[in-house]
Scaffold this motif. Sequence first.
Motif, PDB file in Angstrom:
ATOM      1  N   GLY A  88       0.881  -1.265   0.017  1.00 52.21           N
ATOM      2  CA  GLY A  88      -0.066  -0.113  -0.003  1.00 52.21           C
ATOM      3  C   GLY A  88       0.793   1.229  -0.059  1.00 52.21           C
ATOM      4  N   GLU A  89       2.321   1.190  -0.014  1.00 50.56           N
ATOM      5  CA  GLU A  89       3.025   2.112   0.292  1.00 50.56           C
ATOM      6  C   GLU A  89       4.551   1.492  -0.422  1.00 50.56           C
ATOM      7  OE1 GLU A  89       3.785   3.601   4.099  1.00 50.56           O
ATOM      8  OE2 GLU A  89       3.780   1.773   4.915  1.00 50.56           O
ATOM      9  N   PRO A  90       5.422   2.526  -0.983  1.00 49.70           N
ATOM     10  CA  PRO A  90       6.542   1.963  -1.260  1.00 49.70           C
ATOM     11  C   PRO A  90       7.402   1.057  -0.140  1.00 49.70           C
ATOM     12  CG  PRO A  90       6.578   4.344  -1.905  1.00 49.70           C
ATOM     13  CD  PRO A  90       5.441   4.038  -1.053  1.00 49.70           C
ATOM     14  N   LEU A  91       7.709  -0.062  -0.437  1.00 51.94           N
ATOM     15  CA  LEU A  91       8.424  -0.837   0.885  1.00 51.94           C
ATOM     16  C   LEU A  91       9.309  -0.063   1.433  1.00 51.94           C
ATOM     17  CD1 LEU A  91       8.095  -3.576   1.990  1.00 51.94           C
ATOM     18  CD2 LEU A  91       9.682  -4.610   0.266  1.00 51.94           C
ATOM     19  N   GLU A  92      10.126   0.336   0.841  1.00 56.94           N
ATOM     20  CA  GLU A  92      11.206   1.182   1.760  1.00 56.94           C
ATOM     21  C   GLU A  92      10.536   2.386   2.958  1.00 56.94           C
ATOM     22  OE1 GLU A  92      10.778   0.920  -2.051  1.00 56.94           O
ATOM     23  OE2 GLU A  92      12.313   2.668  -2.229  1.00 56.94           O
TER      24      GLU A  92
END
Length: 185
Positions: A75-79
């Motif tokens: 749901g968001e950049p993994l970083e």
Amino acid sequence: MILLSYGCIIPESNHVAPDFYLLSGLPLPAGQNPQDDEFTFYLREIELPRYLKEPRMVIRPSDHTVQFRESKRWGEPLEDGISRAVALNIQNQVRESQCSIFPNRRKDGLAWDLSISFSSFEIMGEEVVVVAKWEAKKKGAELINGSFVHKTQIHDSASVEEEITALNHALFELSSKLIKSILTK
């Protein structure tokens, strides 16, 4: 007229709407109190292999193959999710903690700079595998570094919730190991 009506027929869609998932910090286990130390830090950009920067979640059926799941996505950049979860875990484990996380600017007065580089953060076979290296640097002090390997057997490889829970626990353990290494120096 019959030919025109065939042109207006729309076939059924075979599109499956993706499910989106987030990582999260974990509270301390019941009966465990946060450490009384003070720990302020800046968490630098999390480093990931290129294939993990994809929004689709990854499965590695073997050491040499990668499969992307079309309907299971971050749901968001993994970083960003890893950074948030690690920072929350550290703050939950230390009574006096203050932090700033990349891409935000480093706040004044933060003692430590933390860097974490992951080489694995996915399902491999029937296990959730997290492999990372980390470094901590305090101005005027020696560099502290360490490595982290965590493997969790999962019972149902189709259960994304079980996978996310295992990843959250791995990030909690990584945060614990990092704090212990730094505060004992």
